[in-house]
Design a protein around this motif. Sequence first.
Motif, PDB file in Angstrom:
ATOM      1  N   ALA A 131       0.833  -1.200   0.000  1.00 40.04           N
ATOM      2  CA  ALA A 131       0.000   0.000   0.000  1.00 40.04           C
ATOM      3  C   ALA A 131       0.871   1.255   0.000  1.00 40.04           C
ATOM      4  O   ALA A 131       0.626   2.201  -0.764  1.00 40.04           O
TER       5      ALA A 131
ATOM      6  N   LEU B 224     -12.900  -0.568  -5.402  1.00 37.82           N
ATOM      7  CA  LEU B 224     -11.963   0.148  -4.528  1.00 37.82           C
ATOM      8  C   LEU B 224     -10.684   0.522  -5.267  1.00 37.82           C
ATOM      9  O   LEU B 224     -10.068   1.563  -4.983  1.00 37.82           O
TER      10      LEU B 224
ATOM     11  N   LEU C 144     -10.604   3.864  -6.755  1.00 38.48           N
ATOM     12  CA  LEU C 144     -10.377   4.990  -5.842  1.00 38.48           C
ATOM     13  C   LEU C 144      -8.896   5.235  -5.575  1.00 38.48           C
ATOM     14  O   LEU C 144      -8.527   6.279  -5.050  1.00 38.48           O
ATOM     15  N   GLY C 145      -8.066   4.267  -5.896  1.00 40.55           N
ATOM     16  CA  GLY C 145      -6.626   4.397  -5.663  1.00 40.55           C
ATOM     17  C   GLY C 145      -5.995   3.032  -5.498  1.00 40.55           C
ATOM     18  O   GLY C 145      -6.632   2.105  -4.982  1.00 40.55           O
ATOM     19  N   ARG C 146      -4.742   2.889  -5.951  1.00 37.92           N
ATOM     20  CA  ARG C 146      -4.114   1.569  -5.933  1.00 37.92           C
ATOM     21  C   ARG C 146      -3.898   1.036  -4.523  1.00 37.92           C
ATOM     22  O   ARG C 146      -3.833  -0.181  -4.310  1.00 37.92           O
TER      23      ARG C 146
ATOM     24  N   VAL D 229      -6.001   1.550  -1.945  1.00 40.50           N
ATOM     25  CA  VAL D 229      -7.259   1.410  -1.202  1.00 40.50           C
ATOM     26  C   VAL D 229      -7.654  -0.047  -0.967  1.00 40.50           C
ATOM     27  O   VAL D 229      -7.962  -0.434   0.177  1.00 40.50           O
ATOM     28  N   PRO D 230      -7.661  -0.921  -1.977  1.00 41.39           N
ATOM     29  CA  PRO D 230      -8.052  -2.315  -1.700  1.00 41.39           C
ATOM     30  C   PRO D 230      -7.074  -3.026  -0.773  1.00 41.39           C
ATOM     31  O   PRO D 230      -7.484  -3.875   0.030  1.00 41.39           O
TER      32      PRO D 230
ATOM     33  N   LEU E  86      -5.314  -1.633   1.689  1.00 41.09           N
ATOM     34  CA  LEU E  86      -5.585  -1.164   3.054  1.00 41.09           C
ATOM     35  C   LEU E  86      -6.898  -1.732   3.579  1.00 41.09           C
ATOM     36  O   LEU E  86      -7.024  -2.028   4.777  1.00 41.09           O
ATOM     37  N   THR E  87      -7.869  -1.909   2.704  1.00 43.22           N
ATOM     38  CA  THR E  87      -9.146  -2.511   3.114  1.00 43.22           C
ATOM     39  C   THR E  87      -8.935  -3.931   3.600  1.00 43.22           C
ATOM     40  O   THR E  87      -9.487  -4.343   4.635  1.00 43.22           O
TER      41      THR E  87
END
Length: 434
Positions: free
Chosen positions: A93, A165, A168-170, A172-173, A175-176
């Motif tokens: 991330a 996700l 929204l940004g590389r 984001v998934p 970190l989710t």
Amino acid sequence: MTSDNRKLPTGFGRLWTAQTISSLGDGVTHAALPLLALTLTRDPMALAVVTAAGTLPWLLFGVLGGALVDRWDRRLTMWVADTARAVLLAIPAAAAVLDVLSIPLLAAVAFLLGLGGLFFDTAATAYLPDLLRRDPALLESANSRLRGAQTAMSGFAGPPAGSALLALGRAVPLLTDAVSFMLSALLVRTLPAMPRPTPEAHESLLRQARAGASYVFRDRVLLGLALRPAVGNVAFLAVETVLALFAHDRLGIDTYGFGLLLTAEATGGLLGAAIASHLGRRLGTGTALTCTAAVEGLAILGLACAPNPYLAGLALAVCGAGMGATMVLAPSLRQAIVPAHLMGRVASTSRMLAMCAAPVGAFLGGWLATTYDLRTPLYAAAALLLAMTAVTASMTSNRRVEAALRAAAPTAAPDHPATADPAREAQESVAEVM
């Protein structure tokens, strides 16, 4: 297996919630990692390396990992594995935010996530029968709920969420998924403590690993349960390798329709998991396992012969139902009959056999499609599944299953009266077959 109306303990609810949250995160990453790799390269081999890296830990360390789980506290192992995976995902991330993400980094992350999954899944498999006191009916109920949640989260909700996700940004998934692992770890930490496995004195780790693998191959019931997913993976990967091309060229299905085809299979899997306990009670666990194996083979044969997308979707849904029921009944039976101190090794040995079989199936499917035509891998897979059904039917018959359950819990009263001498059946269930 015995049927009763006892409720699952409160601790199971926390374990179920933890694994459901983690499965959602797994589904997000399962979709996001290949898409992230695709933003870095169009080289098919590089993309394959990222995909394959996640399976390597099972191939390299499967049995040794099970031996370690049999030495360690299972609850603590699950907690450490989830915490480590949460921290690990922060690395790619950060790399995505700093624009230094690379294929080698993604492959290394996939490998380490797979290693963490090896320890978590093996420890969870070994912990569950301790939590439920090895009660066969409760194990079936618990595994049905776990399998249903895993299919729903990692098969339905996770992948589209991962794709959304990523927009929204590389980072984001990733970190989710990290958050999902941390939440799972916190829930696992609240689970009731179970006695640690009794140590086997004066034995090396390698010797203990060999003992666990030998236990599987020496027991006819356990060997039959291990052969099902191993042979099944050869067949299913042979189909999966050519399924997209088969759907496009022979059925006229576009990309959106192919997604619906896979959704039909996952829907069948949910149904199969839901009715598995009923099948086990109605037919007996052994007969139910034989029937689900036959259903899978006939469904793949139906897929090969399907003249249109609708019948193909129905065939995949039926196949998914067979697989869903099998993946509840087989682990539940294994957890009920394997001694606690061997549970990690037996579970990891069975999983490793299945994982090793997958590349064989992929190669077989590609070779048959190239040498003959796109339907040939499907026909071969159906024949393999039906042959496996005939081979394993006697190994996991109702009589053998009941004998194994009596040996594991002598005071338990079976639902299905034995029709042969119990002592003889108990001896047959542990006969040497290799």
